[in-house]
Design a protein around this motif. Structure first.
Motif, PDB file in Angstrom:
ATOM      1  N   ILE A 176       0.835  -1.206   0.000  1.00  0.00           N
ATOM      2  CA  ILE A 176       0.000   0.000   0.000  1.00  0.00           C
ATOM      3  C   ILE A 176       0.867   1.252   0.000  1.00  0.00           C
ATOM      4  N   ALA A 177       1.941   1.246   0.777  1.00  0.00           N
ATOM      5  CA  ALA A 177       2.843   2.405   0.802  1.00  0.00           C
ATOM      6  C   ALA A 177       3.433   2.660  -0.576  1.00  0.00           C
ATOM      7  N   ASN A 178       3.867   1.594  -1.250  1.00  0.00           N
ATOM      8  CA  ASN A 178       4.441   1.749  -2.594  1.00  0.00           C
ATOM      9  C   ASN A 178       3.383   2.168  -3.600  1.00  0.00           C
ATOM     10  N   PHE A 179       2.185   1.565  -3.524  1.00  0.00           N
ATOM     11  CA  PHE A 179       1.155   1.846  -4.523  1.00  0.00           C
ATOM     12  C   PHE A 179       0.625   3.273  -4.391  1.00  0.00           C
ATOM     13  N   MET A 180       0.379   3.728  -3.175  1.00  0.00           N
ATOM     14  CA  MET A 180      -0.164   5.074  -2.987  1.00  0.00           C
ATOM     15  C   MET A 180       0.898   6.141  -3.215  1.00  0.00           C
ATOM     16  N   GLY A 181       2.169   5.788  -3.020  1.00  0.00           N
ATOM     17  CA  GLY A 181       3.248   6.735  -3.286  1.00  0.00           C
ATOM     18  C   GLY A 181       3.443   7.733  -2.160  1.00  0.00           C
ATOM     19  N   GLY A 182       4.465   8.577  -2.323  1.00  0.00           N
ATOM     20  CA  GLY A 182       4.725   9.637  -1.348  1.00  0.00           C
ATOM     21  C   GLY A 182       5.421   9.165  -0.089  1.00  0.00           C
ATOM     22  N   GLN A 183       5.901   7.912  -0.077  1.00  0.00           N
ATOM     23  CA  GLN A 183       6.528   7.369   1.125  1.00  0.00           C
ATOM     24  C   GLN A 183       7.887   6.761   0.785  1.00  0.00           C
ATOM     25  N   ASN A 184       8.814   6.841   1.722  1.00  0.00           N
ATOM     26  CA  ASN A 184      10.054   6.072   1.694  1.00  0.00           C
ATOM     27  C   ASN A 184       9.935   4.959   2.721  1.00  0.00           C
ATOM     28  N   ILE A 185      10.402   3.777   2.369  1.00  0.00           N
ATOM     29  CA  ILE A 185      10.322   2.635   3.277  1.00  0.00           C
ATOM     30  C   ILE A 185      11.724   2.295   3.771  1.00  0.00           C
ATOM     31  N   PHE A 186      11.861   2.205   5.089  1.00  0.00           N
ATOM     32  CA  PHE A 186      13.128   1.865   5.718  1.00  0.00           C
ATOM     33  C   PHE A 186      12.978   0.569   6.507  1.00  0.00           C
ATOM     34  N   LYS A 187      14.078  -0.138   6.655  1.00  0.00           N
ATOM     35  CA  LYS A 187      14.055  -1.397   7.389  1.00  0.00           C
ATOM     36  C   LYS A 187      15.199  -1.393   8.389  1.00  0.00           C
ATOM     37  N   GLY A 188      14.941  -1.961   9.553  1.00  0.00           N
ATOM     38  CA  GLY A 188      15.985  -2.077  10.568  1.00  0.00           C
ATOM     39  C   GLY A 188      15.731  -3.261  11.467  1.00  0.00           C
ATOM     40  N   THR A 189      16.722  -3.595  12.283  1.00  0.00           N
ATOM     41  CA  THR A 189      16.616  -4.714  13.224  1.00  0.00           C
ATOM     42  C   THR A 189      16.464  -4.157  14.628  1.00  0.00           C
ATOM     43  N   VAL A 190      15.482  -4.659  15.351  1.00  0.00           N
ATOM     44  CA  VAL A 190      15.209  -4.162  16.702  1.00  0.00           C
ATOM     45  C   VAL A 190      16.397  -4.471  17.607  1.00  0.00           C
ATOM     46  N   SER A 191      16.965  -3.410  18.203  1.00  0.00           N
ATOM     47  CA  SER A 191      18.038  -3.611  19.176  1.00  0.00           C
ATOM     48  C   SER A 191      17.511  -3.513  20.602  1.00  0.00           C
ATOM     49  N   GLU A 192      16.520  -2.671  20.815  1.00  0.00           N
ATOM     50  CA  GLU A 192      15.861  -2.615  22.121  1.00  0.00           C
ATOM     51  C   GLU A 192      14.477  -1.999  21.970  1.00  0.00           C
ATOM     52  N   SER A 193      13.578  -2.352  22.879  1.00  0.00           N
ATOM     53  CA  SER A 193      12.203  -1.866  22.816  1.00  0.00           C
ATOM     54  C   SER A 193      11.656  -1.723  24.225  1.00  0.00           C
ATOM     55  N   GLY A 194      10.925  -0.648  24.455  1.00  0.00           N
ATOM     56  CA  GLY A 194      10.344  -0.408  25.772  1.00  0.00           C
ATOM     57  C   GLY A 194       9.168   0.537  25.656  1.00  0.00           C
ATOM     58  N   PRO A 195       8.592   0.971  26.787  1.00  0.00           N
ATOM     59  CA  PRO A 195       7.408   1.841  26.765  1.00  0.00           C
ATOM     60  C   PRO A 195       7.617   3.133  25.975  1.00  0.00           C
ATOM     61  N   ALA A 196       8.837   3.649  25.960  1.00  0.00           N
ATOM     62  CA  ALA A 196       9.096   4.911  25.251  1.00  0.00           C
ATOM     63  C   ALA A 196       9.148   4.729  23.746  1.00  0.00           C
ATOM     64  N   GLY A 197       9.486   3.505  23.298  1.00  0.00           N
ATOM     65  CA  GLY A 197       9.580   3.269  21.868  1.00  0.00           C
ATOM     66  C   GLY A 197      10.563   2.161  21.559  1.00  0.00           C
ATOM     67  N   THR A 198      10.901   2.054  20.287  1.00  0.00           N
ATOM     68  CA  THR A 198      11.762   0.979  19.806  1.00  0.00           C
ATOM     69  C   THR A 198      12.943   1.573  19.055  1.00  0.00           C
ATOM     70  N   LEU A 199      14.128   1.026  19.314  1.00  0.00           N
ATOM     71  CA  LEU A 199      15.331   1.462  18.618  1.00  0.00           C
ATOM     72  C   LEU A 199      15.706   0.401  17.598  1.00  0.00           C
ATOM     73  N   LEU A 200      15.879   0.842  16.339  1.00  0.00           N
ATOM     74  CA  LEU A 200      16.266  -0.056  15.258  1.00  0.00           C
ATOM     75  C   LEU A 200      17.697   0.231  14.845  1.00  0.00           C
ATOM     76  N   ALA A 201      18.404  -0.812  14.442  1.00  0.00           N
ATOM     77  CA  ALA A 201      19.752  -0.652  13.891  1.00  0.00           C
ATOM     78  C   ALA A 201      19.727  -1.020  12.424  1.00  0.00           C
ATOM     79  N   ARG A 202      20.463  -0.228  11.603  1.00  0.00           N
ATOM     80  CA  ARG A 202      20.630  -0.522  10.176  1.00  0.00           C
ATOM     81  C   ARG A 202      22.082  -0.243   9.844  1.00  0.00           C
TER      82      ARG A 202
END
Length: 361
Positions: free
Chosen positions: A233-259
């Motif tokens: 859907i993101a690709n079809f509708m356009g206007g978005q960049n897609i990023f990918k990362g690996t979860v290094s830590e996650s908690g109530p404040a949010g999630t940190l990804l590494a790439r």
């Protein structure tokens, strides 16, 4: 207008032999809504529209319009009208005769037909062309006649199959305005099939995105554009960049990804599991470029080299490439670009605010 134009499809499927074109879809369209069905060619959107119209037989499931189950009813008894992609005007009839044709089939008297056709031509601003034949009209004028013909029988639902695809960009924008104005004035349900993302976003209250005979997401234009559920859907509708990362830590404040050497923070997203790969989107107009990472970036930054700069009038499209070959698209207004111009081979830090990240399912 006649009846309640609410539409409900319940586990509706369509088979052509052993091929399943529409796969047990459920969909509710409120009365008076402007709904756009959108998706790539072959996704099942036109088949769905034709099943609502009664021009295709439903293989499985039920179709309700208002409080009636119309699954087995012929098109003429459903309270719907359809506007076809090629307009299907009768070449030997005048515009007024084309518009009044549906009333003639209903047995309405000639004088009433004439009066109602005149009124409907005025509504679409075509009364001065009443005595012309279709081949004496432009494409946009023909479309207005086809629209008037569809509406004169006072349907509760108007079905439109790619009605703007044959028009040039200027006329397409004008007819978008016309369709929306008429829908709001008449208060009836419009179901509009298109493959054009800008058309769906501009016209509708409700967007339904289909792929491979399945409804992938439905919602307001804002929800579909800003909160796509999937990479498709993101690709079809356009206007978005897609990023990918690996979860290094996650908690109530949010999630940190590494790439690789880079890291991204996803505030408020607490469902990440260590080692899991996650994808998120950033809108093309919400990415900045700077020679150093600004404080506001807060873990949303990545080194890039400019590879493409395209001037598009109001907008400038910039493509930047990361060290590992990923392309990032940025859209800047012309005035923004003038204040901070960039050129091919310039090196920057691409950055964004963490709160602009949207995690894909």
């Amino acid at each position: 207008m006649k009846g309640n134009g609410a539409i409900e499809l319940i586990a509706v499927s369509k088979f052509y032999g052993s091929t399943q074109a529409v796969k047990s879809i459920d969909l509710q369209i409120p009365a008076g809504a402007y709904c756009c069905l959108i998706g790539p060619s072959g996704c099942g959107k036109s088949t769905t529209l034709r099943m609502i119209a009664g021009h295709e037989v439903i293989s499985e499931g039920d179709l309700l319009i208002g409080d009636r189950n119309v699954t087995e009813l012929p098109p003429v008894k459903r309270g719907t009208a359809m506007m076809f992609q090629n307009y299907a005007l009768f070449p030997h009839m005048t515009c007024a005769e084309n518009v009044a044709f549906g009333l003639k089939m209903q047995g309405v008297s000639p004088s009433d037909r004439k009066d109602r056709a005149k009124e409907m031509l005025a509504r679409v601003q075509m009364e001065q062309f009443a005595d012309r034949k279709p081949d004496q009209l432009s494409g946009g004028q023909q479309q207005r006649i086809a629209l008037a013909r569809s509406l004169i029988t006072e349907p509760s639902v108007l079905l439109l199959d790619e009605p703007l695809s044959a028009l040039d960009p200027f006329l397409r924008a004008r007819m978008r305005d016309e369709l929306r104005r008429l829908q709001q004035e008449l208060g009836i349900t419009f179901v509009h099939v298109t493959h054009a993302q800008d058309e769906a976003l501009a016209l509708s209250d409700m967007v339904v995105v289909m792929e491979d005979g399945i409804i992938r997401q439905k919602g307001t234009p804002q929800e579909i554009f800003n909160q796509p559920r999937s990479r498709f859907i993101a690709n079809f509708m356009g206007g978005q960049n897609i990023f990918k990362g690996t979860v290094s830590e996650s908690g109530p404040a949010g999630t940190l990804l590494a790439r690789g050497p880079d890291s991204f923070f996803l505030p408020g997203f607490a469902d990440g599991k260590a080692g899991e790969e996650l994808e998120f989107t950033i809108r093309t107009d919400l990415i900045g470029l700077d020679e150093t990472a600004p404080q506001e970036a807060q873990n949303g930054q990545i080194p890039v080299e400019i590879t493409t700069v395209e001037y598009l009038g109001l907008w400038v499209r910039i493509v930047a490439t990361t060290s590992d070959g990923k392309e990032i698209t940025l859209m800047k207004t012309e005035s923004e670009f003038r204040q901070a111009p960039v050129r091919r081979q310039d090196k920057f830090i691409a950055y964004w605010k963490p709160e602009h990240a949207h995690v894909l399912a």
